[in-house]
Design a protein around this motif. Sequence first.
Motif, short mmCIF file in Angstrom:
data_model
loop_
_atom_site.label_atom_id
_atom_site.label_comp_id
_atom_site.label_asym_id
_atom_site.label_seq_id
_atom_site.Cartn_x
_atom_site.Cartn_y
_atom_site.Cartn_z
N UNK A 85 0.85 -1.20 0.00
CA UNK A 85 0.00 0.00 0.00
C UNK A 85 0.88 1.25 0.00
N UNK A 86 2.00 1.18 0.72
CA UNK A 86 2.92 2.32 0.75
C UNK A 86 3.47 2.59 -0.66
N UNK A 87 3.88 1.51 -1.34
CA UNK A 87 4.42 1.69 -2.70
C UNK A 87 3.37 2.33 -3.61
N UNK A 88 2.14 1.83 -3.50
CA UNK A 88 1.06 2.38 -4.33
C UNK A 88 0.87 3.86 -4.02
N UNK A 89 0.91 4.20 -2.72
CA UNK A 89 0.71 5.61 -2.34
C UNK A 89 1.83 6.50 -2.89
N UNK A 90 2.98 5.89 -3.17
CA UNK A 90 4.11 6.66 -3.69
C UNK A 90 4.18 6.61 -5.22
N UNK A 91 3.15 6.00 -5.80
CA UNK A 91 3.10 5.93 -7.26
C UNK A 91 4.07 4.90 -7.84
N UNK A 92 4.50 3.94 -7.01
CA UNK A 92 5.42 2.90 -7.52
C UNK A 92 4.60 1.66 -7.88
#
Length: 424
Positions: A85-92
């Motif tokens: 979820x963190x990666x998604x929030x960072x656009x990764x």
Amino acid sequence: MKKNRAIIGCQWGDEGKGKIVDLLAADADVIARFQGGANAGHTICVDHKKYILHLIPAGIIQPGKICYIGNGVVLDPLAFKEELAFLTSQGIDYRNRLFVSPATNLVLPYHKLIDAVEEESRGTASLGTTQRGIGPAYVDKVARHGIRVADLFSPDRLRKRLEFQRVLKARYLEGSVDPRADLERTYQELQELAVTLRPMMIDVSLALYRAHREGKTILFEGAQGSMLDVDLGTYPFATSSNTTIGGALTGLGIGPKMIDEVVGVVKAYTTRVGAGPFPTELVDAVGEQLRTIGDEYGATTGRPRRTGWLDLVALRHAVRINGVESLAITKLDVLDQFDEIKVCTHYELHGERQGEVPLDLAELATVKPVYTSMPGWQCDTTGTTSFAKLPEKARSYLEYIARDLEVRICLVSTGAKREETILV
Ligand code: IMP
């Protein structure tokens, strides 16, 4: 020719491997993590953004790179989901480029509960674990009643294996009101997580073999440090996996010839979190200064790190047991302000000098560091990108280390950002 490199921490972890992996991942096609779990904290700073990863290979930050989590890792599915979820929030975007071995053992909520209870019962002899359930999960793996990623896709098998835990761990689980002891809840959570993990399943060993045959470049990402290796570190003040090079072979299912070079990551001074002997520890104003300038607080737990001068005795051990051929030295700029910099060249034990780490922990706890002193360079090296532009005293410091350890320096880090790096 591009080389398959393994990145190994040479001290007690927190050497700055995250940045080195991120940098070297630019030259690799594939990045594979082989041991440890969410106890790790890999920090990567790119374009004013700071990413802290625990489980997912730091290589994921580089767009398009394929990342594997091998069987030697212990995967906390809840922490994994948070990190996704963190990666998604960072656009990764990690889809179709992050894969997990079905043979990877899981860290489940009860492992964290057991970690906490065991630490408590050790009293003054506690290890100072990260309380991420790492030890208890590896215990289950070796005792052959661990639950692996593959078990998630067979609900009946998963339930049976969880029920068996109720018997095995009765003394921790029975009557406990801690939500982590609730196996039914864990079962339900795992059912949901199985959906997330399913498309990521791959035989990592086979995938790496094929990638290698196709001429792809592979980066092997270690976590923690050599002195925390369960066999070769400062046991029992260690983590529960093989953080050294052998861990890459068994933790991914590869042969030794797939690794062309072992890069040892060394912080320009020493830090340690958690308990256990630390011969060059400074419990004075200098130690405090190192902690403040180096921002030495754990990326996973936020705990202040213990600090001290560089320990060449421990490094000789790390270089030997890993077959390190080149060094990436990090955080050189943290030493900028010191007028005197010390390096431990030997230990004094029972009145005698010795150049190797004693394997008996009681002896290691009593050694006295023998230092050589060097003049500090006392100027700002932050962001320096060329070895020639470093002050002469800083170059001498680095050359001294390389000479003593009989290895070459391939990289020096002079700041947290990607570009604050000297490629030697
Ligand atoms: P565990 O791995 O949580 O069981 O902790 C065992 C020891 O390893 C403790 O001293 C921890 O502080 C240390 N440790 C575990 N992971 C890391 C890490 O990523 N960096 C530094 N120390 C670590």
